[in-house]
Design a protein around this motif. Structure first.
Motif, PDB file in Angstrom:
ATOM      1  N   LEU A  82       0.833  -1.204   0.000  1.00 48.41           N
ATOM      2  CA  LEU A  82       0.000   0.000   0.000  1.00 48.41           C
ATOM      3  C   LEU A  82       0.867   1.254   0.000  1.00 48.41           C
ATOM      4  CD1 LEU A  82      -2.868   1.153   0.062  1.00 48.41           C
ATOM      5  CD2 LEU A  82      -2.789   1.026   2.557  1.00 48.41           C
ATOM      6  N   ALA A  83       1.981   1.210   0.704  1.00 46.91           N
ATOM      7  CA  ALA A  83       2.885   2.366   0.725  1.00 46.91           C
ATOM      8  C   ALA A  83       3.500   2.611  -0.652  1.00 46.91           C
ATOM      9  CB  ALA A  83       3.985   2.157   1.768  1.00 46.91           C
ATOM     10  N   ALA A  84       3.719   1.528  -1.383  1.00 46.27           N
ATOM     11  CA  ALA A  84       4.322   1.652  -2.715  1.00 46.27           C
ATOM     12  C   ALA A  84       3.296   2.050  -3.773  1.00 46.27           C
ATOM     13  CB  ALA A  84       4.990   0.343  -3.106  1.00 46.27           C
ATOM     14  N   SER A  85       2.048   1.696  -3.551  1.00 43.99           N
ATOM     15  CA  SER A  85       1.005   1.986  -4.531  1.00 43.99           C
ATOM     16  C   SER A  85      -0.298   2.270  -3.809  1.00 43.99           C
ATOM     17  CB  SER A  85       0.815   0.791  -5.469  1.00 43.99           C
ATOM     18  OG  SER A  85      -0.356   0.956  -6.251  1.00 43.99           O
ATOM     19  N   THR A  86      -0.799   3.480  -3.971  1.00 39.50           N
ATOM     20  CA  THR A  86      -2.046   3.856  -3.297  1.00 39.50           C
ATOM     21  C   THR A  86      -3.241   3.753  -4.232  1.00 39.50           C
ATOM     22  OG1 THR A  86      -1.630   6.164  -3.827  1.00 39.50           O
ATOM     23  CG2 THR A  86      -0.856   5.378  -1.673  1.00 39.50           C
ATOM     24  N   SER A  87      -3.163   2.888  -5.210  1.00 43.06           N
ATOM     25  CA  SER A  87      -4.274   2.732  -6.149  1.00 43.06           C
ATOM     26  C   SER A  87      -5.502   2.178  -5.438  1.00 43.06           C
ATOM     27  CB  SER A  87      -3.871   1.791  -7.293  1.00 43.06           C
ATOM     28  OG  SER A  87      -3.791   0.458  -6.815  1.00 43.06           O
ATOM     29  N   GLY A  88      -6.623   2.304  -6.079  1.00 42.90           N
ATOM     30  CA  GLY A  88      -7.876   1.793  -5.508  1.00 42.90           C
ATOM     31  C   GLY A  88      -7.817   0.292  -5.262  1.00 42.90           C
ATOM     32  N   ALA A  89      -7.185  -0.428  -6.183  1.00 44.57           N
ATOM     33  CA  ALA A  89      -7.075  -1.880  -6.028  1.00 44.57           C
ATOM     34  C   ALA A  89      -6.223  -2.229  -4.812  1.00 44.57           C
ATOM     35  CB  ALA A  89      -6.487  -2.503  -7.288  1.00 44.57           C
ATOM     36  N   THR A  90      -5.167  -1.487  -4.598  1.00 41.58           N
ATOM     37  CA  THR A  90      -4.289  -1.749  -3.458  1.00 41.58           C
ATOM     38  C   THR A  90      -5.002  -1.415  -2.150  1.00 41.58           C
ATOM     39  OG1 THR A  90      -2.396  -1.212  -4.850  1.00 41.58           O
ATOM     40  CG2 THR A  90      -2.001  -1.349  -2.507  1.00 41.58           C
ATOM     41  N   ARG A  91      -5.757  -0.309  -2.145  1.00 41.64           N
ATOM     42  CA  ARG A  91      -6.528   0.047  -0.936  1.00 41.64           C
ATOM     43  C   ARG A  91      -7.584  -1.022  -0.658  1.00 41.64           C
ATOM     44  NH1 ARG A  91      -6.324   5.170  -3.271  1.00 41.64           N
ATOM     45  NH2 ARG A  91      -8.497   4.991  -3.905  1.00 41.64           N
ATOM     46  N   ALA A  92      -8.229  -1.514  -1.714  1.00 37.18           N
ATOM     47  CA  ALA A  92      -9.229  -2.576  -1.542  1.00 37.18           C
ATOM     48  C   ALA A  92      -8.568  -3.836  -0.981  1.00 37.18           C
ATOM     49  CB  ALA A  92      -9.919  -2.875  -2.865  1.00 37.18           C
ATOM     50  N   LEU A  93      -7.381  -4.168  -1.487  1.00 41.72           N
ATOM     51  CA  LEU A  93      -6.630  -5.312  -0.971  1.00 41.72           C
ATOM     52  C   LEU A  93      -6.342  -5.118   0.510  1.00 41.72           C
ATOM     53  CD1 LEU A  93      -4.893  -7.916  -1.220  1.00 41.72           C
ATOM     54  CD2 LEU A  93      -2.993  -6.409  -1.854  1.00 41.72           C
ATOM     55  N   SER A  94      -5.915  -3.938   0.887  1.00 46.32           N
ATOM     56  CA  SER A  94      -5.595  -3.655   2.277  1.00 46.32           C
ATOM     57  C   SER A  94      -6.830  -3.798   3.173  1.00 46.32           C
ATOM     58  CB  SER A  94      -5.010  -2.252   2.413  1.00 46.32           C
ATOM     59  OG  SER A  94      -4.736  -1.958   3.760  1.00 46.32           O
ATOM     60  N   MET A  95      -7.940  -3.244   2.736  1.00 41.52           N
ATOM     61  CA  MET A  95      -9.174  -3.331   3.536  1.00 41.52           C
ATOM     62  C   MET A  95      -9.661  -4.778   3.644  1.00 41.52           C
ATOM     63  SD  MET A  95     -11.081   0.209   2.252  1.00 41.52           S
ATOM     64  CE  MET A  95     -12.591  -0.643   2.062  1.00 41.52           C
ATOM     65  N   THR A  96      -9.584  -5.510   2.552  1.00 41.35           N
ATOM     66  CA  THR A  96     -10.003  -6.914   2.568  1.00 41.35           C
ATOM     67  C   THR A  96      -9.100  -7.725   3.477  1.00 41.35           C
ATOM     68  OG1 THR A  96     -10.851  -6.729   0.320  1.00 41.35           O
ATOM     69  CG2 THR A  96     -10.396  -8.946   1.116  1.00 41.35           C
ATOM     70  N   CYS A  97      -7.809  -7.457   3.392  1.00 44.37           N
ATOM     71  CA  CYS A  97      -6.842  -8.160   4.239  1.00 44.37           C
ATOM     72  C   CYS A  97      -7.098  -7.855   5.714  1.00 44.37           C
ATOM     73  CB  CYS A  97      -5.422  -7.765   3.846  1.00 44.37           C
ATOM     74  SG  CYS A  97      -4.153  -8.629   4.792  1.00 44.37           S
ATOM     75  N   ASP A  98      -7.337  -6.600   6.044  1.00 49.25           N
ATOM     76  CA  ASP A  98      -7.628  -6.216   7.434  1.00 49.25           C
ATOM     77  C   ASP A  98      -8.848  -6.967   7.947  1.00 49.25           C
ATOM     78  OD1 ASP A  98      -5.498  -4.467   7.471  1.00 49.25           O
ATOM     79  OD2 ASP A  98      -6.724  -2.663   7.168  1.00 49.25           O
ATOM     80  N   SER A  99      -9.880  -7.007   7.139  1.00 49.04           N
ATOM     81  CA  SER A  99     -11.119  -7.684   7.529  1.00 49.04           C
ATOM     82  C   SER A  99     -10.881  -9.178   7.731  1.00 49.04           C
ATOM     83  CB  SER A  99     -12.184  -7.449   6.459  1.00 49.04           C
ATOM     84  OG  SER A  99     -13.349  -8.144   6.771  1.00 49.04           O
ATOM     85  N   TRP A 100     -10.158  -9.775   6.792  1.00 48.18           N
ATOM     86  CA  TRP A 100      -9.897 -11.208   6.875  1.00 48.18           C
ATOM     87  C   TRP A 100      -9.040 -11.538   8.092  1.00 48.18           C
ATOM     88  CZ3 TRP A 100      -5.408 -14.235   6.341  1.00 48.18           C
ATOM     89  CH2 TRP A 100      -5.640 -15.611   6.229  1.00 48.18           C
ATOM     90  N   ILE A 101      -8.004 -10.752   8.335  1.00 47.85           N
ATOM     91  CA  ILE A 101      -7.134 -10.982   9.495  1.00 47.85           C
ATOM     92  C   ILE A 101      -7.939 -10.883  10.785  1.00 47.85           C
ATOM     93  CG2 ILE A 101      -5.246  -9.959  10.854  1.00 47.85           C
ATOM     94  CD1 ILE A 101      -3.815  -9.395   8.190  1.00 47.85           C
ATOM     95  N   GLU A 102      -8.776  -9.884  10.878  1.00 47.09           N
ATOM     96  CA  GLU A 102      -9.604  -9.720  12.075  1.00 47.09           C
ATOM     97  C   GLU A 102     -10.528 -10.924  12.266  1.00 47.09           C
ATOM     98  OE1 GLU A 102     -10.745  -8.055  15.585  1.00 47.09           O
ATOM     99  OE2 GLU A 102      -9.124  -7.420  14.277  1.00 47.09           O
ATOM    100  N   SER A 103     -11.096 -11.408  11.182  1.00 46.41           N
ATOM    101  CA  SER A 103     -11.981 -12.583  11.261  1.00 46.41           C
ATOM    102  C   SER A 103     -11.218 -13.819  11.718  1.00 46.41           C
ATOM    103  CB  SER A 103     -12.619 -12.861   9.905  1.00 46.41           C
ATOM    104  OG  SER A 103     -13.483 -11.823   9.540  1.00 46.41           O
ATOM    105  N   VAL A 104     -10.023 -14.013  11.181  1.00 44.21           N
ATOM    106  CA  VAL A 104      -9.216 -15.169  11.580  1.00 44.21           C
ATOM    107  C   VAL A 104      -8.851 -15.072  13.055  1.00 44.21           C
ATOM    108  CG1 VAL A 104      -6.988 -16.337  11.267  1.00 44.21           C
ATOM    109  CG2 VAL A 104      -8.322 -15.645   9.274  1.00 44.21           C
ATOM    110  N   ARG A 105      -8.477 -13.886  13.496  1.00 42.76           N
ATOM    111  CA  ARG A 105      -8.123 -13.715  14.909  1.00 42.76           C
ATOM    112  C   ARG A 105      -9.327 -14.009  15.811  1.00 42.76           C
ATOM    113  NH1 ARG A 105      -3.058 -11.688  15.432  1.00 42.76           N
ATOM    114  NH2 ARG A 105      -2.292 -10.305  13.812  1.00 42.76           N
ATOM    115  N   LYS A 106     -10.498 -13.539  15.427  1.00 40.84           N
ATOM    116  CA  LYS A 106     -11.682 -13.738  16.259  1.00 40.84           C
ATOM    117  C   LYS A 106     -12.162 -15.183  16.232  1.00 40.84           C
ATOM    118  CE  LYS A 106     -13.595  -9.093  16.110  1.00 40.84           C
ATOM    119  NZ  LYS A 106     -14.706  -8.253  15.650  1.00 40.84           N
TER     120      LYS A 106
END
Length: 109
Positions: free
Chosen positions: A41-65
């Motif tokens: 995300l730091a290297a590329s702030t494109s919409g696709a990269t932001r979507a990847l980051s948000m999806t990853c955050d959501s998935w990580i949180e789900s796995v942790r819970k």
């Protein structure tokens, strides 16, 4: 040496520790994944990269819970039941020791 189905406290604790260790390993891998996504995300702030980051955050949180919470709960359950079984064994042993000597000798022979 005869085989036994009896588990001892050390064996039970090892199994619980394996659950804890697995949870810690998964957590570390999730942290590493998050760092990699943040670097992307730091290297590329494109919409696709932001979507990847948000999806990853959501998935990580789900796995942790879900996954990590279940592994930790299983470890706690293993330890609790081991202690409960130990208390039951002690109570049964004490009950046998309180039997009259004649009957106790019969059971031991």
């Amino acid at each position: 040496m005869a085989h036994s189905t009896q588990l001892n406290v050390a064996t039970i604790e090892q199994q619980a520790a394996k659950h804890d260790e697995t949870a810690q390993n998964i957590s570390a891998q999730l942290d590493q994944l998050k760092q990699q996504v943040e670097a992307t995300l730091a290297a590329s702030t494109s919409g696709a990269t932001r979507a990847l980051s948000m999806t990853c955050d959501s998935w990580i949180e789900s796995v942790r819970k879900s996954v990590l919470a279940h592994l930790q709960a299983m470890a706690e359950n293993i330890r609790r039941e081991s202690k409960n079984q130990g208390a039951t064994d002690e109570a049964s042993t004490q009950a046998l020791l309180n039997l009259p000597m004649e009957l106790g000798n019969f059971l031991v022979s």
